[in-house]
Structures are given as C-alpha cells and as structure tokens.
Design an enzyme around this catalytic site. Sequence first.
Site, mmCIF file in Angstrom:
data_model
loop_
_atom_site.group_PDB
_atom_site.id
_atom_site.type_symbol
_atom_site.label_atom_id
_atom_site.label_comp_id
_atom_site.label_asym_id
_atom_site.label_seq_id
_atom_site.Cartn_x
_atom_site.Cartn_y
_atom_site.Cartn_z
ATOM 1 N N LYS A 113 0.724 -0.716 -0.106
ATOM 2 C CA LYS A 113 -0.017 0.075 -0.056
ATOM 3 C C LYS A 113 0.674 1.157 -0.062
ATOM 4 O O LYS A 113 1.157 1.370 0.365
ATOM 5 C CB LYS A 113 -0.892 -0.194 0.996
ATOM 6 N N LEU A 114 1.062 1.616 -1.230
ATOM 7 C CA LEU A 114 2.074 2.359 -1.447
ATOM 8 C C LEU A 114 1.879 4.077 -0.929
ATOM 9 O O LEU A 114 0.421 4.354 -0.969
ATOM 10 C CB LEU A 114 2.863 3.021 -3.029
#
Length: 636
Positions: A113-114
């Site tokens: 989850k950037l």
Amino acid sequence: MDIIKKIKKSKSLWAILPSLNATDIEEALSVSSEYYHNTGTSLISDQEYDILMDRLKELNPSSKIFAQVGAPVKGKKVKLPFWMGSMNKIKADEKAVNKWLNEYSGPYVISDKLDGISCLLTIKNNKTKLYTRGDGTYGQDITHLLGLINIDIGLLEEIDQDIAIRGELIMSKKNFEKYQEIMANARNMVGGIVNSKPESVNKDHAADVDLIFYEVIKPNDKLSRQLKILKEWGLKVVYYNIYKTFDVNILESVLSERKKKSGYEIDGIIVTDNNKHVRNISGNPSYSFAFKGDTPTIDTVVKRVIWTPSKDGVLVPRIKFKKVRLSNVDLEYTTGFNAKYIVDNKIGSGAIINVVRSGDVIPYITHVVKPAKKPDLPNIEYVWDKNGVNIILADINDNETVIIKRLTKFMRNIGAENISEGITTRLVEAGFDTIPKIINMTEEDFLTIDGFQERLAEKIYNNLQNSLDNLDILTLMDASNIFGRGFGTKKFKKILDVYPNIVNQYTKETDNIWRKKLLDIEGFDTITVNKFLGEMPNFQKFYKVINKTITIKPYISEVNSEGIFQNQTVVFTGFRNADWQKFIENEGGKVSGSVSKNTSLLVYNDGEESSAKYQKAKQLGIKTMTKSSFSKKFEK
C-alpha cells in the site's frame, strides 16, 4: 484547525482522546483529510487518523465521514471518467480476517500500500490524461506532469488501445534522501509538486517522482492478470505476491518485511481476492481490504486509583493495574486523565481496562472493557472545578505536597541549581515552608537540615544566592505561581512588553483602566484579564515581602516598539532558525508555523516553490521571500 492544534500540542493522542466528542473528531478528520489530499501535507499521522476513525465509529457510527473518499478538490476540478474509491480497512483482528476469508476463497494477491498520491491515467483515442483522485468523483487534471516525472512517455504511446489504469505518484526513499533537510517526508514533497501550478513546478524535483501502477480498470480482469498486463506494457508495477491462503500472523509478517525492504514508503498492505470481479462504481470494493497491522494492546485489572495534587491543587489520577507485559516491557501504571474520566467510566478496583503503549513508550487506556461497581475517588475533601472535569483540594494552601511542588517550581524557574524536589521536601519538613523563609536562610540554617553536610549546605546556599542576585520581575511573576494555571512567561512577557511597570502602578481604583488596556493585547480575553487582575493584589503583597530581602530587577523589554516587523506574522517553511525568530520577535513581530490570511511574510528555501505552504501563500496573495534573500536583507 483548533482540534488539530490541540492534538499536536498533546504528548499523545491517547492523552486527549477522552475529551474529544464526535463533532471534534469529525472536524479533525475533515481538516486533516483536506490537507492530506489537496496539499500533500500530513497534519496528523496515519496511526492518529485511524485511531480517530475508530473512536468516531464508537461515538457516531452513522457519521458522514465514513462515506467520504479522499477530499473535495480545491481550485479547478474535472469529472473523473471512472470512480476512484478507497479501501476498507481490517486490523489485526482474527475474527474480521476469517470472516472475509469465508467470503472469498482465493487465491489472494498481497501488494504494497504505497504512501503517495493516488492518480488515474487514461488513454482514449490516442490521447493521454492524468488525474488526481480528489474525492473519487472529481479530481484535478495533472497531465502536464507526464513530461516531467520519471515515466517513459514512449511506452504509453506504444499502447494501441483505450485504457484506464490506477497508480501512485511517489518518491523513492533513495531519491528523497536529498530533500530530507527541507521536507518532512516524501509524500509531502510529492504533494507539493502535484499541487503546484504548471508554470511553477520544479522540474528537478518532479524528475525524482515515480508513477507506480497497481490496477487496470479497463480492460477488466483478475488482479494478477492486471499486474501482468502492466508489466507487459513496460510500466512500473507495485510489489506483490500471490498466496493460496493467509492468516493474521502472515499479514503481520508480510507487512513487517515490506516496511523494511520496500524502496518506497508504505503505510500498509493490500489484500485482494484474485478472481475477476465487477468493479464497484461507488464506495469501496468488498473483495479487497487494506491491512495496516495494529498497535499491541492488552487487557488488565485495575488495582486502585492514586490521586496526587498538582502545584495548583488539582487532584491528578494515576491508575495502578495488575502488571502486564506489552512490547517486551512490564507495565503497571497509566494516567487516569482527569476526575471526570474516572467517574464517567467507573474506574476503580476490579475494573478491566485495555492498555496501549503509545509510540512504544507511554501506556494509555484505549477503553474500559468492564467498569468497576463505583469509581475510586480520594478520601479527602475536594471540590469540582466549574467545568466539571477536575477535582481540586478544598484546602490547597495547607497541603504539604502542593507546598513542596510550588517551592520546587519557584527554585527551578529562578534558576537555583541543584534544589530538586527532594531537597525542597527536606526544607519543608524542617519548617522552611515558604518562599520568604527559604530565601532568608543562612548557610548555618542549611546545616541544620537533616542530611546536609558543610559542602552541600554551602553549594545550595551559593546557588540560591546567585539566582536571587539576577531575579527580575518577569521571572518572579512566573515563579511565584500566584496567578495559577494558564499563566507563564509568554503571557507575562506580553504584558510587560507593553506595561513594564504594571506591578507598581496597578491599584484597585485603576482596575477598570487596566482592564481595558490589557484587553487590547493580542490573545487576551475577558477571562484571562479578570484572572490576572484578580490575583494582582496578592502578587503585590508577595512582591513587597520579597523586595525587602532582595532587590528585584525591573523588566527591560527587548522588543523594539517601532521595529521593522511590528505587528507582522512571519512563517518559515522547510527550515527553522532560532536566531531569526528572536530577531523578528525583538522587532515587534511573531513567527507562526502555518500560513493563514493573517500571515505577512513566508520565508522559504531557495528553489522550494513547490511546497504546500508556498502554494497557499501565493493563493492568499501573501508576500514571499527566499531564505537567501532574507539573509541578505536582514543579517549583518
């Protein structure tokens, strides 16, 4: 913003969470979300945001906040060609994870989850567009960035079909190293670039921004196939792996490993059922969720509540509970916040509480699992304050603990070295229990104190005399504690900067005149002024007694009443400079941490026109100046 400021001032969000109602939390979440999505600035941490969301679910499960995605776009906005939702979140909750697993048979894609800026790239009729997510329905057109960021435009030109793909504008940890002195984090850096006007974008900075893709909206397929297609197009793709099954422990392990190994900052992992699904056109997908792990907590049983008076006589609760081990540390005490919290939650012997280690340091109560039959209140006389939050000793001035704390504060504030609370306690036990008594002590008097030898007596006496020799009226007002809670050096300085002789000039007959004068000082309201003037006669009596023994020096203001920054507010962005702050204050101005309509000047690092504060200053028409220009103009 008031709630955000309150959160930032607190030692921990847990310390003030009990005092926040649903409206407060909604305000904090709305403001922080707006800043996060429109300026790239994180007013609060991700963990604090999640804690507030969880608390709001308890207080108001139907809040409109839960239906919001991103934040409304400021400035020019465009209708997005596809819905850009967010993700439902699941904590390290075995029941919740198992419930989801029962609905989706897998296999499963687990990806990073950037922690960047979410965007949408489309190609239609050979025309490429790039948008920010905005509120999911409306976003910004940021196509101008495609020629500046680190993406091969040629690869996009080779795609011979209409597509819509989602990705994250993000700066790698390695690239951000060169900017860490001027920006708090990589996300803020990217946010500033995204929100810059096309003509103001710093091209060198933009070149360090990557576009990492993680979803193909059109054409639709199962996620593993989507990611494979993105790779075939030669685009940068989010890190992922495919799992046949998983549990909470595996998720925790993957998250921990990816936080260490990822070349980008991540704020969790995404779990997706790897089958083809009809993409949702509102809300969040049920077939995916975000996993951020969880702060370790533990239930324990309360033994008792310990009440200790502060220097102002407020009885402060401290909770002793059955010793537990959390994050490899033994815990058995936590704050009880205030009397209202103890009463409202019925905290007493036998109550079961859930404890968290905030920042892996200080333990706090997250919630009460099972209340006691009745709250554990002190067995001494007390009264409630007017707000019904704290209880105060009925007889403050005769309480030995209060006396010791006030004397210790006095010694600390006047700069008397080595006179700790332990030393002060021994002085009080020997009968030296007032400020006049202590400042009149001789070296022989100190020798009469239990445990004092000649060397210690001489040292304490000399330290006390040295501090008294340099005592001025500002320090005395602060150290005396006569004006009570809410008054400190900053407030006294504001008064003395304008009225340095107020202590000698004030009389009951001139009370109304002084009231009007003080109300004109910035930050002073009726309550503050009434409290200050109400205690002035008591301070004057104290001052006269002290002045018989030592000579109190007058206050000499360092502020130039005709200074070049008179009545101006200056904001620094990207750096701090204590010398410049003092210079501005001495020239009649003040330094603030945020840009608003009241800001007079923004000083920024050379070349940092992409920062959020700079952009806001320009929007508000505020004068800006580079750091080097400020130095050249004002440093001599």
